[in-house]
Every structure is written in structure tokens, then in C-alpha cells.
Design an enzyme around this catalytic site. Structure first.
Site, short mmCIF file in Angstrom:
data_model
loop_
_atom_site.label_atom_id
_atom_site.label_comp_id
_atom_site.label_asym_id
_atom_site.label_seq_id
_atom_site.Cartn_x
_atom_site.Cartn_y
_atom_site.Cartn_z
CB CYS A 109 98.16 150.12 120.04
SG CYS A 109 98.67 149.19 121.18
CB VAL A 149 98.37 156.26 119.30
CG1 VAL A 149 99.57 157.09 119.06
CG2 VAL A 149 98.78 154.94 120.19
S1 SF4 Z 1 99.59 146.27 118.82
FE1 SF4 Z 1 98.68 146.90 120.88
S2 SF4 Z 1 96.52 146.20 120.59
FE2 SF4 Z 1 97.67 145.10 118.98
S3 SF4 Z 1 98.75 143.19 120.01
FE3 SF4 Z 1 100.09 144.68 120.23
S4 SF4 Z 1 99.73 145.55 122.41
FE4 SF4 Z 1 97.88 144.65 121.74
#
Ligand code: SF4
Lengths: 480, 488
Positions: B132, B136
Site C-alpha cells: 500500500c 499511496v
Molecule cells: S499494508 Fe497494504 S499491502 Fe500491506 S498487508 Fe496491509 S493491505 Fe496488504
């Protein structure tokens, strides 16, 4: 404490040589960064020379988790009567759903919530923010799960990056529902490991929960709280009865099989007993400062440490408790002796290497030693200096200490030291088992447990014997 | 008393009566309706995030080291998930971005990470994908990786395909798709030679946690005498033997074979929904025929697959497979009485669902509640059409974008005999007091199921045995003495 006898073949020089050889294969910058985290043990050194709580070196294949893991998985998840919201995209909540083994009582979905609640962020939530969604889902959760005693909002990576304000949403919803709604800004990129997640969670408990409740019954002279036992494989259920047997009243447990209101009323106890120092020492210190509650570290792994701990606990109370302590120790002695008699002959002289979170490597040493097993290497995923200082005296001179060890390093170390057992996590387990080395998962008790207390030691001894002496290992080398 | 002290509340006990009331209430139609009304809260989802799927693909090439650009914690979650499911090592490395990465971007982390990963683990390829966090903040992977090569942190000729796999979009199957497309794109660049086909079949298994399935596909090709390359072949990586030596790279699709795949005689995807974009790319760039098949669950879909392969390669269906078909049909006719007319709930990824539903319909069972926790309307249409194609699909419903807590309500208000899905469905199954048949990903509470194929004729027999025998076990374990019999 008397220093451990040296272990055959292990000296400061041999260990330092092993470390140097291992580092030599790394790029220079990585070598420089990793070197302070590896060392040969000097039991009397204080502080321990091994450095810790630093950033993961990129690309080395660390075993660490993140702040969210430390918050949701460790501190919050075990509180059974709260709804814990994994706020952000779907992944974190799914991976941490049911994968820590913090068992709990209650009726799932009715009075306990061993489930995955998430806001399952979509693109539009990233673009427009997730505060309104959060508000809405808190309402929905309260409606569908009316017996919850509160909620925690656990931020995942994106939340902190898009400028959401979960704190004000939580405040608003707490008012609206007249129930605890606790924000916890534990985005995975914060800090260097799970550890900061523990700390942030402790801070949220301090700010939002502790002191907000009181017990109906009068405070008693033997009221205590159990801090930092997460009931992995039922550990709390094996530890609590012993404390009750010596005459203490366990008013709350942090947080294994925990109940949030009792946690919030803990400030009335006479003593905080802390098992996992790493993840919860912060709160003990807060309660000491604010409410004058003393705290004591204890260790319920293996009879030697249990006895030592019980006596130390007794010292905090009057003669009645002290007498009870001796009675309890005496009561369990024969049973413990028979466990040792059964397993020690098969395990005596074996060696083990450990790599776990922030407590167990040092805490379980006594239990291994009760069975005649010596520890040749130990290290932590996310420990700090004070943890290593507590570890050094428990290990023999020259043994290997490794912090945030990479897969590359641990493999080399194990290859060289050839332990009879490795105790670590799921990511390491099959690496070593492929090499024919017996292994136990020491985070999850390898789907067994409890390992705490007298009950736990019986299971621990059986499991360690089973791992090391399983006839399946004899099949590994093929005759052709 | 101060205001703060006055605000202190007593510890409460929930009255038994309240508990009983809610316990009963959550099984009601009224609760179900409320439950289906929620729009923001997701409870017990049956899907994971994109990078998990990307990691599966990245693991499936020989000598490849999956590289996660983003938070360290995610990497640990993915690795743990695979290790729990397969009971195997799951190597992957991460550049461990932290707060400063959030401010300045992750280029420095990527630089250091690539350099170290290459030096320590000597991979043949480093597929990079994201969590993520860099998604972002908008990290430019393309530029970063180019820069890393310019600085000679890794060799210029080391394949470093990358995929953006934002978790706030799609699920693990989309991450699978994105990574596979990128790897194939990278490895096949400039490899196309007109008129010089390899004569081989490329098989893409899709996000399939069952290594037995992958091996079944390969066995079928061998039986048919079709030379093949399985792309993203995790079977020997996520199911390797124990011989006293740990191998970091125990198998996977050979890099040369993947590169050559562009000159194949045909390419088939066994999972439509986890290879949509990959197949788009292949359709444009690859030589030979391209086909998207239905996962061969049950007899009819296996027939379809074999006929297609036979047509593509001009090979007859071998005697052995004809025999196996007859054996499967034999098993199904013999045991039809144990499944016929029973209602089932099914939960999983789109392609798995289509396959399982097809098998149930063949058996005369009703796939009563079919639930996919993230899917498109297109999928629902396809599923509805499948259900409509059989009288046994009558009355069955397909739910998309619903979770396992919705499923719980369905089971409570409109009961079925059993549920088919991954381990996460065990809570719903327990509450409904029905058995869970573990087919899907992940299975983290039983051993070896991922080794036993559920596709092909063999798979049909395996599924049938698992389901029928479980019902018979339950009968034997729960019936009163007078109904306890020698034969079933
Ligand atoms: S932060 Fe985002 S990429 Fe990492 S485990 Fe959680 S949902 Fe998945």
C-alpha cells in the site's frame, strides 16, 4: 546468578570468527549496519554489546513484522469483548485473523470477537479519505454486534499517509455510542518493528481506557493484574490458577482472554505482574507513576523459573502468601520431577538455538535447561537494549547473540553450530526442517500449548522431546 | 468528587438473558436483513490483498526472488501466509520502507534492498511488487529500478520486472495477474522469432494454492504427448522434498522457457479471472493460439479441456485418459446418492467457484449459496448462466462482494448440508453445524490437502470421496444406536 558453564566448542573467538565469515559475504554497507547486531555473549557485560531496535537493513530478508502487527496482533487482538477494526485495505486484517493463537472465551460474534473487521479500503477511500466510512462502519458494527464493550480502530499504512483523522472520528463515535472507541495510530511504516505498535497501543490504553472503570467490589490486599500474557495456546489459563492457588486475586489480564473494562479498572490492584516485558513495560511504568502500583517481572516457563518467580512474588506480600508459595512449590515438585525424569535422559546435552519476538528467547532458557538442553544462540525480532541486558546473563560465555537476524545469517549460524533444535517462527520453520533440523514454532507453540505454568511445562517437555526425537528425522537421509 | 472521577464507570457483566437474546437474534431473518444492509463494514472477508498474489507468481520462476517494495510487515504477512498453507519455506525480501520513506519516497530503500538481495541470495530474476505504502505516495518504480541499474547496484541484464499492486484495488488474484503480465513482458522482450515456434503449449495455472492441480495439468500434457511450459509453476517451490538440504530455489519455470514462451504453439489460461490482463498481453504479443479455459473441475469441464488441447495440438485423447474418465464417472455414479439433492454453500475466488459449482451440478447437488467476496458483475452473470444451465441450479443464488459474515446469515436462515471453501469459512461452518470441505486458499488447519488435486478426473474422484465420506462419517458418529449400521 552463577554464570553458565561454557558450552563445548563454543568460545568468544569461535563465535566472532563465525560472525566475521558471515558478514564477509555482504555488501560493505550492509556489513557495517549488521555488525553491531551480532555478537559473542559476554554474560557479565552490562550493557550487552549487541545493538537493537534499529531499522531493518533493506533486502536482507528480515523476519520482522510492523507496528500494526504489534498493535492488532499482540496488544489489541486478544481483548475478547472489543471489536478490533483493521482500518485500511483488506490485507493486514486477513493475514492477522486467527493467526496468533490468542485463545479467548465467549460466544464468537456475540460476546467475543475473534474475527476480522475491516474497512476494506478501495481507491475512492484513498482519494476522498476514509473518515466517513469509518464513522459509518462503527455504527454498523455496534448495531450488528450490540454486546461489544467497545472498539479499537487500528490504522493500516495508507491511513496515516492520506491525512485521515481517526482520532476525531473515534472521539465523535465514542460520544454517540457511549462506548469506548479507541484510536490507535499504528500504521505499519511507523517505527522499525512490531515494537512501536506495542508502545503506541500502550499509550492508547493509557489515554483512553485505564482509569475509566472501577470494580464493583472493594479492593483487596491480594489484588493483582497479569500483564503481558496473551493466552497463546491457553497460557493464561495455565498461569492464572497458580497465582490464585497462592492466594492472589487476578483482577485483570492484559490482554490474553482479556476484558476491556477490567483492564480499565486495573489501577486499583496492589501489584502488576508482567510476563512480556517488551510489549507492556510501558503501562506498568505508567501505573507505577500515576497510581503507585509496583510491578514485578516473572517467568512461568519451567519449574526452576516458576519457583524462583513464585518466591519473588511472595516477597511482595505477607507471610500468608509466602507460606502458600512454599506449599504450592512443594505440591507440584513431584509432578515436575517425574516430567524431568521422563524426558531429561533423552534430551540431556542437546543444544538449541532460539529466535523469537521480544521475550521468549530469554524466558524459555530455564525451561530448556530443566530438560538438560543448552542454548547456543539466541536473538530477537524486535527487542531493545534492556531485553538484551536481561539475556546476556542467562547465556553461556561465547554463545551467539543475533538481533533482527536475516534468513541468510541464521542459516549460516545454524549450519555452523548444528543445534539439535531450532525454536523460531513459521517463516523459519520449513527452512530448517528441510535441512533435517528439528524445529518448534516458538510464537504459536506450533499449534500446541499452553507452555506457561506447571501444566504448560508438561506439554513443553513432551513437545520438545517429540521434536528432537521423532523417528521421522532418521528418514531424511536417503540410502540411495 | 472531581468530574473525572465521577465519569469512572463500574465494570459491567452482560446479563445472561441479553446474551441468549443476541445469540438467537443473529440467526434470524431480521438480523440477516440488517446484516445485508451494511455498506461500510466488512466482516470476515474471503479475499486478500494484491501483493500476495504477486508474490505467488514471483515465486514460480526458477531462481527468482520476490522483492517487496514497501513495508516490512506486509512481507512478513505474505510469507507467513504461504508457509502456513503449504508448510514450506516462502522466501521473499523487502526493502522495509519506514517513515522517512513516506516523506522522501522509497528510492533509497529500493537501491539498498536490491543491492543486498542480489549479493546475498544471488537470484536469476528479481520481480518487484508493491505494498500500500509506496502506492499511496506514488513511487515511480520504473525510474527507481532503472536508476539502480545505472548505479550498478545490480547487473544491468538481471531481469527486474515490476508490478504495481495497490491493495485498495482488487484482490490477490489481480496482483497475480499484474505480476505475471509484467514478468512475461520483461522476459519475452525481443524474443519473438517469426516462423520459429517452439511447438510447445504454455499453461498458466492462475492463483491456485493446490500444487496437486498444477501437477495434474502437467501429467495430462505428458499423457497427451504435448510439450509444455507451465508459467509461474510454483509446484516444486511450494512443495519440495525433505532430503537434508535446504534449497532456496528448489524449482519453478525456467527463465529461458518463460522467455521462449512467446514463440509457443498455444497458450492456455486455466483461470480466466486471475489472468485477464496477462491474457490481453499474450493475445497481442504471443504466437500461436490463445485460449482461456474453465478450470477443469468435474467431468464436463475436464472433457472440454482435453478436447481443446487435442484440437490445438492435433493429438488424440490417449487411452489412459479415456480410462481415467471412465473411472471418474464410475465413482460418481456409484456415489451419486450421497450428494444428490444436497444443498451446498460455496465460497472462494471466481474461477474456483465456477469450477466447484459445475462439479456440484454434475453430481445432482445444489450450489445453494455461492459467494465471492470481491467480484465483478460480469462474473455474476457468468455464474448465473451456469446455474441456469442445470435444473439443479434452480433456486441457487450467487452473491458478490459479500463476506463470510453475510454467509453466516445465509446459513442460519436458509440452511445447507455443507460448505466448500478455504479455512476461513470454518467459523461459519461451525456456527451452522455443518462440515467444511476445504478447497481453496488458504488451508491452514489441515495437512496435505494442497497436494491432492481437485481438477481433472482424478480431482473429481478426490472431491467426491472427501465430501461423501465426510457425510458418512458424520452419520456414523452422530446416529443413535439403532441406526448404526455395518454398511453405508
Ligand atoms: S499494508 Fe497494504 S499491502 Fe500491506 S498487508 Fe496491509 S493491505 Fe496488504
Amino acid at each position: 546468578m552463577a554464570e553458565r558453564k561454557p558450552i563445548k566448542g563454543i568460545t568468544i573467538e569461535s563465535t566472532e570468527k563465525l560472525i566475521a565469515e558471515t558478514l564477509a559475504e555482504m555488501p560493505e554497507k550492509a556489513q557495517k549496519k549488521r555488525a553491531p547486531h551480532l555478537g559473542a555473549n559476554e554474560p557479565s557485560a552490562s550493557p550487552c554489546a549487541v545493538k537493537s531496535n534499529k531499522k531493518v537493513v533493506p533486502g536482507i530478508m528480515s523476519q520482522r513484522g510492523c507496528a500494526y502487527a504489534g498493535a492488532k496482533g499482540v496488544v489489541w487482538g486478544p481483548i475478547r469483548d472489543m471489536i478490533h477494526i483493521s482500518h485500511g485495505p483488506v490485507g493486514c486484517g486477513v493475514y492477522s485473523w486467527g493467526t496468533r493463537r490468542n485463545l479467548m472465551q465467549g460466544i464468537p460474534g456475540v460476546t467475543s470477537f475473534p474475527m476480522d473487521f475491516t474497512s476494506d479500503f478501495q481507491e475512492r477511500d484513498i482519494v476522498y479519505g476514509g473518515d466517513l466510512k469509518l464513522e459509518k462502519l462503527i455504527r454498523e458494527a455496534d448495531e450488528l454486534f450490540p454486546l461489544n464493550k467497545g472498539m479499537s480502530v487500528l490504522s493500516e499504512c495508507p491511513v496515516g499517509l492520506i491525512g485521515d483523522d481517526i482520532n476525531s472520528t473515534a472521539r465523535k463515535m465514542e460520544k454517540e455510542l457511549d462506548k469506548l472507541v479507541v484510536p490507535c495510530n499504528c500504521e505499519g511504516f511507523r517505527g522499525v518493528s512490531q515494537s512501536l505498535g506495542h508502545h503506541i497501543s500502550n499509550d492508547s490504553i493509557r489515554d483512553h481506557i485505564i482509569g475509566k472503570f472501577k470494580f464493583k467490589e472493594e479492593a483487596g490486599p491480594y489484588d493483582i493484574a497479569l500483564i503481558g500474557d496473551y493466552n497463546i495456546g491457553g497460557d493464561v489459563w495455565a498461569a492464572k490458577p497458580i497465582l490464585e492457588e497462592i492466594g492472589l486475586t487476578v483482577k485483570s489480564v492484559w490482554t490474553g482472554d482479556g476484558e476491556v473494562e477490567k483492564i480499565g479498572a486495573t489501577h486499583s490492584v496492589k501489584l502488576n505482574l508482567i510476563h512480556c516485558y517488551r510489549s507492556m513495560n510501558y503501562m506498568c511504568k505508567v501505573m507505577e507513576e500515576k497510581w503507585n502500583i509496583p510491578w514485578l517481572e516473572y517467568n512461568f516457563f519451567g519449574p526452576t523459573k516458576i519457583e524462583e518467580s513464585l518466591r519473588a512474588i511472595g516477597e511482595m506480600f505477607d507471610d500468608k502468601i509466602k507460606k502458600n508459595v512454599e506449599k504450592v512449590i512443594k505440591k507440584y515438585k513431584p509432578e515436575m520431577k517425574s516430567v524431568v525424569d521422563q524426558y531429561k535422559p533423552r534430551l540431556d546435552g542437546k543444544t538449541a538455538m532460539l529466535f523469537v519476538g521480544g521475550l521468549r528467547p530469554r524466558h524459555t532458557i530455564g525451561a530448556y535447561e530443566d530438560l538438560g538442553i543448552q542454548i547456543t544462540g539466541a536473538g530477537y525480532e524486535f527487542a531493545h537494549q534492556d531485553d538484551y541486558d536481561r539475556t546476556a546473563p542467562e547465556m553461556a560465555k561465547g554463545t551467539l547473540i543475533y538481533d533482527d537476524v536475516s534468513e541468510f545469517e541464521l542459516e549460516k549460524f545454524v549450519e555452523e553450530l548444528k543445534p539439535d533444535l531450532v525454536g523460531s517462527g513459521i517463516k523459519e520453520k520449513y527452512v530448517f526442517q528441510k535441512a533435517g533440523i528439528p524445529f518448534r514454532q516458538m510464537h504459536s507453540w506450533d499449534y500446541s500449548g499452553p507452555y506457561h505454568g506447571y501444566e504448560g511445562f508438561k506439554i513443553f517437555a513432551r513437545d520438545i522431546d517429540m521434536a528432537i526425537n521423532s523417528p521421522t528425522w532418521d528418514l531424511v537421509k536417503s540410502p540411495f | 468528587m472531581s468530574a473525572a472521577e465521577a465519569a469512572v464507570k463500574f465494570v459491567t457483566e452482560t446479563p445472561e438473558k441479553e446474551i441468549t437474546r443476541v445469540k438467537e437474534w443473529i440467526n434470524t431473518e431480521e438480523y440477516k436483513e440488517k446484516n445485508f444492509e451494511r455498506t461500510a463494514l466488512v466482516v470476515n472477508p474471503a479475499h486478500a490483498c494484491q501483493p500476495l498474489g504477486a508474490q505467488m507468481v514471483a515465486t514460480g520462476f526458477e531462481g527468482a526472488l520476490p522483492f517487496i517494495h514497501g513495508s516490512q510487515g506486509c512481507a512478513s504477512y505474505f510469507r507467513s501466509t504461504f508457509s502456513r498453507h503449504y508448510r514450506e519455506p516462502s522466501a521473499a525480501t523487502c526493502d522495509a520502507m519506514t517513515e522517512d520513506g513516506a516523506v522522501f519516497g522509497g528510492q533509497n530503500n529500493l537501491f539498498e534492498g536490491l543491492e543486498n538481495a542480489y549479493a546475498l541470495y544471488k537470484p536469476t530474476m528479481i520481480p518487484v511488487f508493491t505494498t500500500c505504502m509506496p502506492e499511496v505516495i506514488g513511487d515511480d518504480l520504473n525510474a527507481y529500478i532503472k536508476n539502480a541499474k545505472k548505479k550498478e547496484l545490480i547487473p544491468a541484464d538481471l531481469p527486474t520486472p515490476y508490478a504495481n499492486t495497490p491493495s485498495f484495488n482488487g484482490t490477490h488474484i489481480h496482483g497475480y495477474d499484474a505480476m505475471l503480465r509484467s514478468i512475461l513482458q520483461d522476459l519475452t522482450t525481443d524474443k519473438k522469432i517469426e516462423d520459429k515456434g517452439t511447438g510447445k503449449l504454455n499453461i498458466i495455472p492462475g492463483f491456485d494454492g493446490n500444487v496437486g492441480n498444477l501437477r495434474e495439468y502437467k501429467r495430462i500434457c505428458e499423457l497427451m504427448g504435448i510439450p509444455y511450459t507451465m508459467l509461474a509453476d510454483v509446484s516444486d517451490v511450494f512443495d519440495s522434498g525433505c532430503d537434508g538440504e535446504y534449497k532456496l530455489y528448489p524449482g519453478g519455470t525456467k527463465i529461458e522457457d518463460a522467455a521462449e514462451s512467446i514463440n509457443g504453439k498455444a497458450t492456455v489460461s486455466m483461470m480466466k479471472y486471475s489472468t485477464l490482463n496477462t491474457m490481453k498481453f499474450i493475445n497481442c504479443e504471443y504466437s500461436g493460439a490463445k485460449e482461456v479455459l474453465s478450470m477443469p473441475f468435474g467431468v464436463k469441464k475436464t472433457d472440454e479441456m482435453l478436447l481443446k488441447l487435442s484440437e490445438l495440438f492435433g493429438k488424440p485423447i490417449p487411452e489412459q485418459l479415456k480410462k481415467e474418465r471412465a473411472l471418474a464417472v464410475d465413482a460418481m455414479t456409484d456415489a451419486h446418492q450421497y450428494l444428490h439433492g444436497l444443498k451446498f454453500a460455496v465460497v472462494g475466488d471466481p474461477d474456483y467457484l465456477l469450477g466447484i459449482v459445475s462439479f456440484l451440478l454434475e453430481m445432482g447437488a445444489h450450489p445453494w449459496h455461492v459467494l465471492c467476496s470481491r467480484a465483478t458483475k460480469k462474473f455474476k452473470k457468468e455464474m448465473d448462466a451456469l446455474l441456469e444451465s442445470s435444473p439443479f441450479g434452480e433456486g441457487c443464488t450467487c452473491y458478490i462482494n459479500k463476506d463470510l459474515w453475510h454467509m453466516r446469515s445465509l446459513l442460519a436462515t436458509d440452511p445447507v448440508a455443507g460448505i466448500i471453501g478455504d479455512t476461513h469459512a470454518k467459523f461459519a461452518a461451525r456456527d451452522a453445524k455443518i462440515p467444511l470441505f476445504r478447497i481453496g486458499f488458504p488451508i491452514i488447519d489441515r495437512v496435505n490437502l494442497h497436494r491432492s488435486p481437485v481438477v481433472g478426473y482424478t480431482g473429481a474422484i478426490n472431491m467426491l470421496s472427501m465430501i461423501a465420506n465426510k457425510f458418512l462419517d458424520i452419520k456414523d458418529e452422530t446416529c443413535e444406536d439403532q441406526w448404526f449400521e455395518m454398511m453405508r
